[in-house]
Each structure stands twice: as structure tokens, then as C-alpha cells.
Design a protein around this motif. Structure first.
Motif, short mmCIF file in Angstrom:
data_model
loop_
_atom_site.label_atom_id
_atom_site.label_comp_id
_atom_site.label_asym_id
_atom_site.label_seq_id
_atom_site.Cartn_x
_atom_site.Cartn_y
_atom_site.Cartn_z
N SER A 263 30.27 50.13 34.02
CA SER A 263 30.80 49.86 34.93
C SER A 263 31.95 48.87 35.23
CB SER A 263 29.64 50.09 36.20
OG SER A 263 28.80 50.55 35.61
N ALA A 264 32.86 49.29 36.12
CA ALA A 264 33.73 48.36 37.10
C ALA A 264 33.94 48.70 38.20
CB ALA A 264 35.22 48.18 35.79
N PHE A 265 34.48 47.38 38.67
CA PHE A 265 34.42 47.47 40.07
C PHE A 265 35.39 46.53 41.21
CE2 PHE A 265 29.85 45.59 39.40
CZ PHE A 265 30.03 44.47 40.34
N GLU A 266 35.69 46.67 42.12
CA GLU A 266 36.34 46.36 43.18
C GLU A 266 36.06 46.38 44.09
OE1 GLU A 266 41.05 45.38 42.31
OE2 GLU A 266 40.42 44.28 40.40
N PHE A 267 36.21 45.28 45.15
CA PHE A 267 36.53 45.14 46.62
C PHE A 267 37.62 45.32 47.51
CE2 PHE A 267 32.19 45.87 46.02
CZ PHE A 267 31.45 46.08 46.89
N VAL A 268 37.91 46.24 48.14
CA VAL A 268 39.69 45.54 48.09
C VAL A 268 39.59 45.89 49.36
CG1 VAL A 268 40.69 46.55 45.83
CG2 VAL A 268 40.67 47.69 48.05
N SER A 269 40.96 44.72 50.31
CA SER A 269 41.07 44.93 51.65
C SER A 269 42.53 44.86 51.77
CB SER A 269 40.47 43.72 52.41
OG SER A 269 41.14 43.64 53.14
N ASP A 270 42.78 45.39 52.92
CA ASP A 270 44.42 45.83 53.14
C ASP A 270 44.42 44.65 54.04
OD1 ASP A 270 43.97 48.60 51.93
OD2 ASP A 270 43.75 49.41 53.73
N GLU A 271 43.72 43.51 54.64
CA GLU A 271 44.28 42.88 55.39
C GLU A 271 45.11 41.54 55.52
OE1 GLU A 271 41.07 41.96 58.40
OE2 GLU A 271 40.22 43.43 57.53
N ILE A 272 44.95 41.44 53.41
CA ILE A 272 45.59 40.25 52.37
C ILE A 272 46.82 40.40 52.65
CG2 ILE A 272 43.86 38.53 53.54
CD1 ILE A 272 43.12 39.59 50.43
N GLY A 273 47.34 41.96 52.61
CA GLY A 273 48.02 42.36 51.38
C GLY A 273 48.08 44.42 51.09
N SER A 274 48.37 44.75 50.29
CA SER A 274 48.18 45.75 50.12
C SER A 274 47.29 45.84 49.18
CB SER A 274 49.26 46.37 49.78
OG SER A 274 49.51 48.11 48.95
N GLN A 275 46.25 46.61 49.19
CA GLN A 275 44.80 46.87 48.57
C GLN A 275 44.90 45.98 47.56
OE1 GLN A 275 43.29 50.13 48.26
NE2 GLN A 275 43.82 50.06 49.97
N SER A 276 44.30 44.48 48.22
CA SER A 276 44.54 43.15 47.52
C SER A 276 43.04 43.14 47.16
CB SER A 276 45.13 41.85 47.95
OG SER A 276 46.07 41.59 48.06
#
Length: 409
Positions: A263-276
């Protein structure tokens, strides 16, 4: 004037309130999941990270603060937290006992990279590591814990997941991927070409737009998983669906460190850049063994505190505590006596200098105190205090004992 080094900054004022709120929230939630605190050194032997993070990684190849100390030891400032926790786990011989261990940590990490918004050379992470549990349900619970932390902080996110396979299904996939990459290597960037011979799966993590377009038709590990890895990954998706957690399967998600598997996972946000990425992790069942411990399944994550500072929804700032001031000279000892009693149940700030009532009220407001206590000549003579409730605006003159009994019990 001496300034902070490039890529390093002070955490002060409003940022410090956000910083401590993030850590406090993350600690409270991780404790609910059964995690206990661990602290590891900022400075470690360089070989720890070369053996764990991997010499093919950008961290080891380009970004470590590495030097020879006065004892001729090859050392570096820690670039990430997991390797140090695993080193401590093995050094304490915790891998030799039949039990499961869960640790949380937080602190500074160091990477010499180009400073930019949310990415500094000295940065801070909060992370958790779970040892001794091989079940994919532990992977799910880690993801659930991160979700709870971000929900409590009011941060929006998207979850990406992938499976990196295991020692059974990875070799065949690796050969297929190398064969594919060899056919397009002249068009790939320098970093990708270096990784083909060291850790080809890391090519999939390249941030170059051109390389990513070339990799669209690359073989996908998720299509080559062995029966066990495929079953675990399907179970993880089933659990996420059952918990109504939205996710995206990203077949190019490999994380930036060599020690991950399954398993590998990431939580990303659009609010600090493109899919950071604002948090990420996964399973690393071989790392304890790589660092000379007994084979031990493990899974963990880390979130970047600077990455989410501006995203945090701070709780409403309610007034609390007591401000204590004097309108007469030479009563500092009395102020200390009052504060020492009040500090058993609340916070209390003393203003030592004689000031006007207006100045004391202004200072109490800055302190965000709920009560302003002032002693003037009349109060001193009659052993009383003047009290104003800064929420209700009510004010009165009462004895100190009466105040403590009424407001601080």
C-alpha cells in the motif's frame, strides 16, 4: 542585521498558534488510535538514510545536509522521520518481542532543495509508525487516522492510493518496466535515466510533464500484482468504500522513498498548488530487516506541517484566563501571590508596572483574558480587587477569596 538562512524561517505570532494547534490536534487523535510518543535525534549516521531511503532517491542523491563531524563520523541532519524511528525500534530490540508497537513523533526535518511556498529546507512533520501488524486493515486505519486529523483541522483533501507489490510480483514487473523505459530513454530526463539502473519504479514519480506524458503507456504494476497483493489492495478499496472515503487509484503513485511496498497513499490539496501532497505514507515491511532487525511488518505516514499551515481552520478564539494589574506602586509580591493561586486552575498574566485602568484593560484585551483584575489604593486598603468580565462587561469590587470561589473553582 543577521537574517535566518535561506529556506529556514521562524515560526512566530499567528503561525505559531496554527503550528501548535496542528500538533496538539494530531497528538490527541493519534493517542485515540493507540499511539505513544517517540523522540529520535536530529542528527544520525548518513548510512542510516542511504540504506533506508535509498541512494537512488533525490533525498540521498541531492538533498541531505551531510558532513563529517569532529570525530570523523559521516553524519547528516535527518531528512525524514521513519528511518530514525525504525533505527530506534531495532536498537531497543523491540523487534525481538511478540507484540505490536505504535509510535507518533513530530519535529524538524532538513532537505537542501529549492525553497518555495510550503516547502522549506528546514520543515516540520508529524508522523506515525505502526510495527508488527501485517493486516491491510492497519493500512486502512492509518488512512482513517489521517482523515480524522484533517477533518478536525478543517482541511479539504483528495486521497490517492496505489499498490507497489511485494518481492513476489515486483521482479517481473521491474523487468517489464525497464524494457519499456529502455525504448524511450533518449526522450526521458537525466534523473529518469539514472533511475532506470538504480530503482526504475521511481521513474514513475518524475515531476517532468514531458516524462509523465511518455509514461502514460508504461506497464502498470497494479495489473501485475500477485494474488496476495491484489487481494490486499481490493480489501483496502472495499474498506475505503465502506467508510465512504473518496479516493483515486493513481498507478504512477510510488512515493519518493525506496522502502515502500504494497500500500502507498497520498493526501493532496489543490489549495497550495496543483495536486500538492500534504500527507503520505504506506507499508514498508522490509525496512526493519534492512536495518538489521528481525523481519517485521510496518506501515506509517507523515504530514507536512508547513504544507497545511494556511489551510487550517482555527477554532473560535474564546476568552480565557486572568490578567492582573496594579494602579499603585510596590505590590509586586501581592500580584505574584494572586497569580500563583489562580494558575492552579487557569492562566494568569501579571503586569508589574503601575498603569492606568484604561491601559490595564487594553493589555487584558491583548492577552485575550476573560477577567481583568486590578488593585488600586481603595482595593489595597480594603483587601479587595476590582474585577471586570471582558465577555459580559460586568464589573465589581470583591474580595480575592470570593473571586476565586466564584470564578476559578
Amino acid at each position: 542585521m543577521i537574517n535566518a538562512l535561506r529556506g529556514m524561517k521562524d515560526i512566530t505570532f499567528e503561525e505559531s498558534q496554527r503550528f501548535t494547534h496542528i500538533i496538539k490536534t494530531a497528538i490527541e487523535i493519534s493517542k485515540k488510535y493507540g499511539y505513544g510518543y517517540i523522540e529520535t535525534p536530529l542528527l544520525e549516521e548518513t548510512k542510516l538514510f542511504k540504506r533506508s531511503v535509498g541512494e537512488s532517491s533525490d533525498i540521498v542523491g541531492k538533498e541531505m545536509y551531510q558532513f563529517i563531524d569532529k570525530g570523523n563520523n559521516d553524519v547528516c541532519l535527518r531528512p525524514e522521520g521513519t528511518a530514525g524511528v525504525v533505527r530506534a525500534y531495532v536498537q531497543a530490540k523491540l523487534d525481538r518481542r511478540p507484540r505490536k508497537d505504535r509510535f507518533y513523533y513530530y519535529g524538524a526535518m532538513f532537505r537542501y532543495e529549492k525553497p518555495q511556498k510550503g516547502r522549506l529546507r528546514e520543515f516540520h512533520q508529524f508522523g506515525c509508525e505502526s510495527f508488527g501488524e501485517a493486516s491491510v486493515y492497519e493500512d486502512f486505519e492509518i488512512i482513517l487516522m489521517i482523515k480524522d486529523i484533517f477533518d478536525a483541522l478543517g482541511i479539504g483533501y483528495k486521497l490517492k492510493i496505489n499498490s507497489l507489490g511485494c518481492s513476489d510480483c515486483m521482479p517481473t514487473y521491474r523487468d517489464n518496466l525497464v524494457s519499456f523505459l529502455d525504448n524511450i530513454k533518449e526522450e526521458l530526463c537525466e534523473d529518469c535515466n539514472r533511475r532506470i539502473n538504480t530503482n526504475p519504479i521511481r521513474v514513475l514519480d518524475c515531476k517532468s510533464t514531458k516524462c509523465q506524458s511518455l509514461l502514460n503507456s508504461s506497464p502498470k504494476l497494479i495489473s501485475s500484482l500477485c494474488e496476495h497483493c491484489d487481494s490486499d489492495f481490493n480489501t483496502l478499496k472495499y474498506l475505503l468504500d465502506g467508510a465512504k472515503i473518496d479516493y483515486e487509484v493513481d498507478t504512477n503513485l510510488v512515493r519518493g522513498l525506496d522502502y515502500y511496498n504494497k500500500s502507498a497513499f497520498e493526501f493532496v490539496s489543490d489549495e497550495i498548488g496543483s495536486q500538492s501532497a500534504i500527507a503520505g505514507g504506506g507499508r514498508y515491511d522490509k525496512l526493519v530487516e534492512y536495518l538489521d532487525g528481525k523481519p517485521t511488518p510496518a506501515v506509517g505516514f507523515a504530514l507536512g506541517i508547513e504544507r497545511i499551515l494556511e489551510l487550517v481552520k482555527m477554532p473560535e478564539d474564546t476568552r480565557n484566563g486572568v490578567y492582573i494589574g496594579a494602579m499603585v506602586e510596590n505590590i509586586t509580591d501581592k500580584l505574584f501571590d494572586i497569580a500563583s493561586i489562580l494558575r492552579k486552575t487557569t492562566k494568569a498574566k501579571i503586569e508589574y508596572e503601575k498603569k492606568s485602568l484604561k491601559a490595564h484593560l487594553k493589555n487584558a484585551d491583548k492577552f485575550n483574558a476573560k477577567y481583568c483584575l486590578v488593585i488600586g489604593e481603595d482595593e489595597l486598603e480594603n483587601n479587595k480587587i476590582w474585577v471586570k468580565n471582558l465577555d459580559s462587561k460586568e464589573q465589581e469590587v470583591i474580595s480575592l477569596d470570593e473571586f476565586i470561589l466564584s470564578y476559578c473553582s
